[in-house]
Design an enzyme around this catalytic site. Structure first.
Site, PDB file in Angstrom:
ATOM      1  N   CYS A  89      48.824  34.518  40.998  1.00  9.30           N
ATOM      2  CA  CYS A  89      47.533  35.180  41.197  1.00  9.30           C
ATOM      3  C   CYS A  89      47.544  35.903  42.541  1.00  9.30           C
ATOM      4  O   CYS A  89      48.005  35.340  43.542  1.00  9.30           O
ATOM      5  CB  CYS A  89      46.421  34.136  41.181  1.00  9.30           C
ATOM      6  SG  CYS A  89      44.777  34.814  41.438  1.00  9.30           S
ATOM      7  N   HIS A 131      43.847  34.453  32.157  1.00  6.73           N
ATOM      8  CA  HIS A 131      43.801  34.305  33.615  1.00  6.73           C
ATOM      9  C   HIS A 131      42.655  35.135  34.219  1.00  6.73           C
ATOM     10  O   HIS A 131      41.867  34.626  35.027  1.00  6.73           O
ATOM     11  CB  HIS A 131      45.153  34.746  34.191  1.00  6.73           C
ATOM     12  CG  HIS A 131      45.244  34.684  35.678  1.00  6.73           C
ATOM     13  ND1 HIS A 131      46.093  33.817  36.335  1.00  6.73           N
ATOM     14  CD2 HIS A 131      44.608  35.380  36.648  1.00  6.73           C
ATOM     15  CE1 HIS A 131      45.945  33.985  37.642  1.00  6.73           C
ATOM     16  NE2 HIS A 131      45.062  34.935  37.854  1.00  6.73           N
ATOM     17  N   GLU A 132      42.551  36.399  33.792  1.00  3.08           N
ATOM     18  CA  GLU A 132      41.521  37.279  34.369  1.00  3.08           C
ATOM     19  C   GLU A 132      40.122  36.855  33.920  1.00  3.08           C
ATOM     20  O   GLU A 132      39.180  36.881  34.716  1.00  3.08           O
ATOM     21  CB  GLU A 132      41.784  38.743  34.020  1.00  3.08           C
ATOM     22  CG  GLU A 132      43.104  39.308  34.540  1.00  3.08           C
ATOM     23  CD  GLU A 132      43.383  39.009  36.006  1.00  3.08           C
ATOM     24  OE1 GLU A 132      42.434  38.914  36.813  1.00  3.08           O
ATOM     25  OE2 GLU A 132      44.564  38.835  36.363  1.00  3.08           O
ATOM     26  N   HIS A 135      38.741  34.040  35.934  1.00  2.45           N
ATOM     27  CA  HIS A 135      38.184  34.437  37.241  1.00  2.45           C
ATOM     28  C   HIS A 135      36.675  34.706  37.147  1.00  2.45           C
ATOM     29  O   HIS A 135      35.943  34.458  38.101  1.00  2.45           O
ATOM     30  CB  HIS A 135      38.853  35.722  37.746  1.00  2.45           C
ATOM     31  CG  HIS A 135      40.125  35.495  38.511  1.00  2.45           C
ATOM     32  ND1 HIS A 135      40.166  34.766  39.674  1.00  2.45           N
ATOM     33  CD2 HIS A 135      41.389  35.927  38.289  1.00  2.45           C
ATOM     34  CE1 HIS A 135      41.413  34.757  40.146  1.00  2.45           C
ATOM     35  NE2 HIS A 135      42.179  35.445  39.318  1.00  2.45           N
TER      36      HIS A 135
END
Ligand code: CO
Length: 164
Positions: A89, A131-132, A135
């Site tokens: 990241c 993953h995004e 966030h």
């Protein structure tokens, strides 16, 4: 366009839940353009708005040059299978972890003009989508990693990525 600063993991902004985008206006376009420029400068596979200090549900993924996906108010609507591999990241520099993610992920999102679309990602792209999107809910991959990689493993993974 302007470069924005990528905040790193000690900043509590990364832990907050982002709000949906309500207006697909110039401000959103500016944010996306800035995020693209910032991602290209940093050289990552994806970037989410909270990483540049904006708590809005906006993220971008670019696994291959020329295949940039802008996602506004994205949600995961389907997953198939599982993969386990290295993940990193831009907000956690110098580290990588081993994370299990679905092998295929379908995301429903809106483009910068408010038009709805579905996009399917497999393998690394599926990993980047998860993953995004994490966030946007204040989750980092370190929360879900099986373990973090050692310095040696990290160096090997970095070297293999640079060859590609
Ligand atoms: Co990240």
């Amino acid at each position: 366009m302007a470069l924005r600063t990528i905040i790193t993991d000690r900043d509590e902004t990364l832990r907050k839940i982002s709000r949906p985008v309500a207006s697909f206006d110039k401000r959103l376009h500016q944010l996306l353009d800035d995020m693209i420029e910032t991602l290209h400068k940093a050289g990552g596979a994806g970037l989410a708005a909270p990483q540049v200090g904006v708590l809005r549900r906006v993220c971008i993924v670019e696994i291959e040059e020329g295949d940039l996906i802008e996602m506004v108010n994205p949600t995961i609507v389907g997953t198939v299978g599982e993969q386990t591999g290295a993940e990193a990241c831009l907000s956690i520099p110098g580290e990588m972890g081993i994370v299990s993610r679905p092998m295929t992920v379908t995301v429903h999102a809106f483009d910068r003009y408010g038009k709805a679309f579905d996009v399917i990602g497999e393998e690394f792209k599926a990993r980047a989508f998860c993953h995004e999107l994490d966030h946007l809910d204040g989750r980092l991959y370190t929360d879900v990693a099986q373990r973090m990689m050692s310095e040696e493993e990290y160096a090997l993974e970095e070297a293999s990525r640079e060859k590609k």
